[in-house]
Design a protein around this motif. Sequence first.
Motif, mmCIF file in Angstrom:
data_model
loop_
_atom_site.group_PDB
_atom_site.id
_atom_site.type_symbol
_atom_site.label_atom_id
_atom_site.label_comp_id
_atom_site.label_asym_id
_atom_site.label_seq_id
_atom_site.Cartn_x
_atom_site.Cartn_y
_atom_site.Cartn_z
ATOM 1 N N ARG A 149 0.830 -1.208 0.000
ATOM 2 C CA ARG A 149 0.000 0.000 0.000
ATOM 3 C C ARG A 149 0.863 1.257 0.000
ATOM 4 O O ARG A 149 2.030 1.243 0.371
ATOM 5 N N ARG A 150 0.247 2.354 -0.435
ATOM 6 C CA ARG A 150 0.920 3.647 -0.403
ATOM 7 C C ARG A 150 1.421 3.943 1.009
ATOM 8 O O ARG A 150 0.745 3.570 1.959
ATOM 9 N N PRO A 151 2.498 4.600 1.219
ATOM 10 C CA PRO A 151 3.344 5.248 0.215
ATOM 11 C C PRO A 151 4.450 4.330 -0.322
ATOM 12 O O PRO A 151 5.363 4.815 -0.963
ATOM 13 N N THR A 164 -1.946 6.063 4.311
ATOM 14 C CA THR A 164 -1.853 7.498 4.012
ATOM 15 C C THR A 164 -3.239 8.105 4.195
ATOM 16 O O THR A 164 -4.251 7.402 4.100
ATOM 17 N N GLU A 165 -3.282 9.415 4.450
ATOM 18 C CA GLU A 165 -4.567 10.112 4.617
ATOM 19 C C GLU A 165 -5.418 9.953 3.358
ATOM 20 O O GLU A 165 -6.620 9.753 3.434
ATOM 21 N N PHE A 166 -4.768 10.043 2.194
ATOM 22 C CA PHE A 166 -5.494 9.942 0.930
ATOM 23 C C PHE A 166 -6.249 8.617 0.849
ATOM 24 O O PHE A 166 -7.437 8.571 0.535
ATOM 25 N N GLU A 167 -5.552 7.526 1.129
ATOM 26 C CA GLU A 167 -6.203 6.215 1.017
ATOM 27 C C GLU A 167 -7.190 5.977 2.156
ATOM 28 O O GLU A 167 -8.150 5.231 1.993
ATOM 29 N N THR A 220 1.354 6.001 10.644
ATOM 30 C CA THR A 220 1.528 7.442 10.406
ATOM 31 C C THR A 220 0.188 8.175 10.342
ATOM 32 O O THR A 220 0.135 9.383 10.529
ATOM 33 N N ILE A 221 -0.908 7.465 10.079
ATOM 34 C CA ILE A 221 -2.210 8.148 10.034
ATOM 35 C C ILE A 221 -2.944 8.046 11.375
ATOM 36 O O ILE A 221 -4.070 8.499 11.499
#
Lengths: 352, 570
Positions: A302-304, B365-368, A323-324
């Motif tokens: 998954r991102r990043p 990530t915030e986006f996902e 991190t989120i």
Amino acid sequence: MQTIIRSAIVNSQIRIQRKRLLPTAGTIVTGVGQKVTSNQTVARTNQNTRFEILPLSELLQLSPAEVEASLTVPLGSRISQGMIILEKKARVARNLTYESPYDGELFGINNGRVIIKQAGDVFELRAQLPGRVVKTISNQGIILETFGALIQAVWSTPADAHGPLKVLAHTPDGFIFPEQLTDDLAGQILAIGHVDQPGILEKAADSGIQAVIVGTMPASMYAHALTCGITVMVTNGAGIHGFSDAIFQVLKETDGLTASLFPAGAESSRPEIIIPQEKKATNESMSPTQPLAPGHQVRLLRRPYTNQMAEIVYIYKHAQLTTIGSRAHGASVRLESNQVVFVPFANMEAII
Amino acid sequence: MTIAEETPKNTTPESYLIAEFGSINTTAVLFDTAAGSYRLLARGTSPTTAIDPWSNIAEGLVQAIRQIEGVTGRTLLNEHQQLITPERHTGIGVDKFAVLTSAATPLNTLLVGLFDEVSLESARHVLHTTYATEVDCISLNDPRDEGEKFSAIVNKRPEVVLIVGGTDGGAEQRLLHLIDTLQLGINVLSENQRTFVLYAGNKALREAVNNRLKEIAHVQVAENVRPNLELEYLDDAAKMLNSLYEDVKITKLPGFQAVQSWAGKPAMSTAYAFTLITKYFASLQNHAILGIDIGSNSVTIIAADPHAVKVHVRTDLGMGKPLINFLDHTTPADIARWIPHEVTDDQVRDFLVYKSLYPQTIPQTEFELYLEQAVAREVIRAAMPPDLPAYAMILARGAVLTNTPRPGQTVLMLLDALQPSGIFSIALDKYNVLPALGALAMTQPTAVVQALEAGVLTDLGWVIVPTGKGQSGQSVITGIVESEQLGQFNLDIEYGSIDTTVLASGQIANVTLNPNKRNDIGFGIGKGKKITVRGGAVGLVIDGRGRPLMLPNGEDKFEIVRKWHWDVGG
């Protein structure tokens, strides 16, 4: 405490056992120990069988018992259109007869209704892989053993494919233009980092190409892939990232060899690319069920970090903050850039 | 082992280990008495190992149990990785073990009935009470000839045939004619494996159906789903179909027999266990409860009140594999409208495909995170049955709801997706124990109450949603909050906004509410009331955005959606 995570096999030289199963019960035509070639039929069955029901009791005004007693051919017999399948003797008038309106097999009789089984499509299960039969599975198929490269992919169209592998991508995320698909590529299986134009798949089908292996393709291409007429296999997912390095490396090493592509199904939960090779010393690889440990190679999902390869550095016993701000069980991994980051177990698969 | 270690203890209540095999994760939870009451002692989670390379669900379960052993210091498995039951005097082992699962594939079911609009509609309602899919349907509306119907039965190979049709005392011959065709098909199928037949049609035909099919199929009879045209009765058929799922599908999970040998009782489907606990809550609180479980391969929505329960399971929806076809139910724009920044249709499409290929993955990530939560909103919306009744509490579960970085995000997802109105509380199954409590509720109801009192669920707080319309900036509801901890203060909620009052878990507040003349909070338009609410992880939320919720589409749309997130602390 042991940690198990999902894994993907990406290995250039290992012993491979592959099930080859019929879609429905049928006949196995090979035996244990037998060597088979890719094109050899190993089992066969009938598919899409069509049945016709003849309500003879109702049509001929006979009781179900009379219909059964008056059949002129035994159940299981081959019959042809126009053939008399029922004859009832009459004392005064002419005998009552009934001609089959169909070709097929006299399949059954139930309550005065006769069932005719028409020939379905004969499905021939080919080995699609040179190897040795190590086991037969009654009425269902066989297990073949071979040596070579194995790449577990993530998605494919439903058909098998078989042919020489041609790696067209120069880099893991390399792409091509439709003009590069020339007729001399006919019969081959192409490997391309990513494909983002439906025209490429259409041109590949028109050029007689057997199949296309891509690292990734945009989501909008998946529907095109299902209707383009050739086998399309995706190793890494959606988007334009292309192949992960580990997969690209194995494809480069086996460029020019004959590859077999198998969709996911009863044989395997993931689509697979198998490239048989001369038997050499097999690579040391961890078992797919082996617990995760520092030093193991993983692919990040998954991102990043999508598609990056990393090495397990430290496995945390307790859930960590991401991190989120959510909490997840995971490990510290070293990226190729040498950076060490925390990644949840859910977002990695062990490469073995 | 010593004799003392091998001697079972003989005290009550019993300790329970309950394993739930989901399609992605396996969770094991240990309940036992501690400090005088029954509570959740520990839980462990690992990937579900039903598919290759493991092909044995016990592997993941053993890891989950080892986690519990690590946390509690209590030995549960012996040297052969077998569960020690019952619990020994030395404290090792556990008294009882139970299995729940949603990991098996749905039951392939053929429907046979008279008309699409009547009995078959009820049959489909029965299918939606458990993990089942319709592989084909044979009815009087069916234009195929008899041979084609027969071929369909043979080639589709249903695991279960659900026969409905005819009101009690109604027409018989037309259904019997369909059953004649079915009999031929099942006759062929029975050469390989006996099919299960569930008959839930005209009572008068039970014997005739049984006589025609009993030699070639396992026939079970349920009460007629449509005893008359006005009445639909699903409970009996639903219960039997759920039992068939348990018998036909769960027992086929690889490694199931070994795991089952530890348990004294048959395995239960997660949906059924979740139904039991939702119903239990409804009886306990004497209120209507909405249960929602958004899983990877299914979505379950349960509406229960003290007298009745309605279950709605969708196996074509979920946050995992089904996403690959999710754009059959929605559009990229409908998903993107919940995200407070620009996102392209292609990004939404790529995300859906990627998540379906890697359903176990979680956002980093915030986006996902925004994208995944936006998808969850639309999945819930697509799964919602029509005409959901009002409810006083939402029980929410499923990783996308429970693993949010901030609890306000869960509240906002539920408010956006369900668009509820009135006054209700939200409890979150953060520790993935609700179905386990459902299984326990059957035999140890007191233990369930104690476990709930010990805080096994996460209270998110209370929500007040007026229905009605207004204009931006206009006051829709005013009120006074009185609390020992917070003192007294006034509320004035503007149309289009969400107001959150921090009211911690355990805190109680009296709230006097006065909706304006165009809004209703459940007591009539413009009518207010003084109510008592309890705090939670989010607090007291008043959603003044109006119903139906109008999504912004102007230039400030991202700003407004972002503000909604901020308003709930998300």
